[in-house]
Design an enzyme around this catalytic site. Structure first.
Site, PDB file in Angstrom:
ATOM      1  N   ASP A 111       0.822  -1.210   0.000  1.00 24.93           N
ATOM      2  CA  ASP A 111       0.000   0.000   0.000  1.00 24.93           C
ATOM      3  C   ASP A 111       0.856   1.261   0.000  1.00 24.93           C
ATOM      4  OD1 ASP A 111      -2.297  -1.673   0.357  1.00 24.93           O
ATOM      5  OD2 ASP A 111      -1.794  -1.821   2.475  1.00 24.93           O
ATOM      6  N   THR A 136       2.356   6.760   0.384  1.00 24.02           N
ATOM      7  CA  THR A 136       1.487   6.027   1.304  1.00 24.02           C
ATOM      8  C   THR A 136       0.056   6.135   0.780  1.00 24.02           C
ATOM      9  OG1 THR A 136       0.687   5.800   3.575  1.00 24.02           O
ATOM     10  CG2 THR A 136       1.295   8.024   2.856  1.00 24.02           C
ATOM     11  N   ARG A 137      -0.546   5.010   0.464  1.00 24.83           N
ATOM     12  CA  ARG A 137      -1.844   5.046  -0.206  1.00 24.83           C
ATOM     13  C   ARG A 137      -3.025   5.090   0.746  1.00 24.83           C
ATOM     14  NH1 ARG A 137       1.052   1.131  -3.364  1.00 24.83           N
ATOM     15  NH2 ARG A 137       1.788   2.101  -5.284  1.00 24.83           N
ATOM     16  N   VAL A 138      -2.857   4.573   1.953  1.00 24.23           N
ATOM     17  CA  VAL A 138      -3.987   4.551   2.896  1.00 24.23           C
ATOM     18  C   VAL A 138      -3.660   5.187   4.234  1.00 24.23           C
ATOM     19  CG1 VAL A 138      -5.053   2.524   1.847  1.00 24.23           C
ATOM     20  CG2 VAL A 138      -3.390   2.208   3.678  1.00 24.23           C
TER      21      VAL A 138
END
Length: 429
Positions: free
Chosen positions: A326, A351-353
């Site tokens: 992620d 950072t995707r989440v």
């Protein structure tokens, strides 16, 4: 633990013979049946695992570096490779087969046997990540935040500060009461010992479990290391306890799997890696996440490590791991040698989440910091030509320098989220 030869021979009643030896791979003939992934045990006390099945034979990965002799008898165990897990593993250093390797002799209880190669929980058993994970490292918590249950790749050249960041994260999370599982894959024994000593000195070893294999172990044991770490984490998940897992590092894991595959005569693909390397490693990564367990949210946060060569982010294994996770935190060796430590390149990190778990104040501060650091970088390129400097430019450069100075952390003293926000707010005024 794998059953003994005598137990397997008497209960399963299916034995074979070693017909051919290729380093840590052996060919077995004589079995009546068997399945891929099944554990086998040799009469000399060594264990192995079936990895391929042919019409009249099967191929077994041996968990020992000593050469196997042709003609030795081997028995099927009738089950997969399992390790004994439980609260008693805390504080201990264990091998990929679950044997305690340290010198702590307190009574250890390990009540449950777990399959090391467990199928990941499906989407129905997962929930959205919604809790912020504090690493104690200011530059990461503000600029590349991580969430509980996130799978964030730690990537960079050798000796660029990745281990420091991981240890800082473990110390911070262990002090917060989280179970920390450190998987050291094919490391030197001195590195394993140093990691153990640091965790002891910082007083967090009671919340940690080290699952280790050294470079002197067999390829099979090194290959199993991250599987065992995830099996231990899943035990605590099912007990309702959050865990954080470090896999250091997955490029070494891929190299040893490539070695096994080439010995087995499998067709080599890109960079000689086997075609199923993505499937093999994604099965490990997918076992982490945020789960619903008995109406409670429980997380396994995963920080796999990938090593780059000369900061090349386009390598085969590196890009594979990027696509499984992620986001990634890139440790830039150029920044490291300039004295910026931890050497996190925030412009090449993702950072995707994690951002969705930050507070509104942290998001605003991070946005402002990013603007200043970008502007500072642009101005420094321009200032090389020696133009006159305005007060506004001086102010931006001074703020940028103060931010980078705050981001320097060279000891194991984590900053809390409130301390980070307070300091950055003072700099941004």
């Amino acid at each position: 633990m794998i059953h003994s030869y005598n137990f397997a021979k008497e209960n399963i009643k299916d034995t074979g013979t070693v017909a051919e030896v290729k380093d840590t791979l052996v060919k077995i003939t004589g079995f009546k049946s068997g399945v891929i992934g099944e554990a086998v045990t040799f009469e000399n006390g060594i264990h192995g695992r079936i990895i391929s099945i042919f019409p009249n034979s099967c191929e077994v990965m041996v968990f020992d570096k000593e050469p196997m002799a042709v003609g030795i008898s081997v028995a099927r165990t009738g089950g997969p490779v399992t390790v004994s897990v439980g609260e008693g593993l805390l504080t201990h250093v264990i091998s990929p087969l679950g044997y305690v390797l340290d010198e702590r002799r307190q009574e250890s209880t390990t009540p449950e046997a777990r399959n090391i190669d467990f199928k990941p929980i499906g989407i129905a058993g997962r929930v959205k990540v919604n809790k912020f994970l504090s690493t104690g490292v200011a530059i990461v918590d503000l600029m590349v935040p991580i969430a509980d249950g996130q799978r964030e790749l730690i990537i960079g050249d050798r000796k660029s500060g990745k281990t420091y960041f991981l240890l800082q994260t473990i110390i911070s999370q262990a002090r917060a009461g989280k179970i920390c599982i450190v998987s050291l894959i094919g490391k030197r024994k001195s590195e394993i010992k140093k990691t153990e000593e640091i965790l002891e000195q910082e007083g967090v070893i009671d919340k940690c479990i080290l699952v280790v294999s050294s470079s002197s172990d067999s390829s099979g044991e090194i290959f199993l290391t991250p599987y065992t770490a995830m099996a231990v984490a899943e035990y605590f998940r099912d007990c309702g306890r959050d865990t954080i897992v470090i896999l250091d590092d997955m490029t070494t894991h891929a190299k040893y799997y490539r070695e096994l595959s080439l010995l087995a005569g499998r067709f080599p693909g890109r960079e000689s890696y086997p075609g199923d390397i993505f499937h093999v490693q994604s099965q490990i990564v997918e076992r982490a996440g945020n789960f619903r367990v008995n109406s409670k949210e429980v997380s396994i946060t995963l920080l796999p490590v990938a090593e780059t060569l000369e900061a090349d982010l386009t390598g085969y294994i590196q890009t594979n791991l990027m696509s499984m996770t992620d986001g990634h935190i890139f440790f830039d060796s150029n920044l490291f040698f300039k004295g910026i430590r931890p050497a996190v390149n925030i412009f090449l990190s993702v950072t995707r989440v994690g951002r969705q778990t930050q507070s509104k104040e942290h998001k605003q501060a991070a946005s402002e910091v990013l603007k200043i650091l970008k502007k500072k970088e642009e101005l420094e390129r321009f200032l090389r030509f020696g133009p006159e400097v305005t007060n506004e430019v001086k102010e931006i450069v001074a703020k940028g320098d103060a931010i980078w100075e705050f981001f320097r952390q060279s000891d194991f003293k984590p900053f809390t989220s409130s301390e980070q926000l307070k300091k950055i707010s003072e700099i941004l005024k």
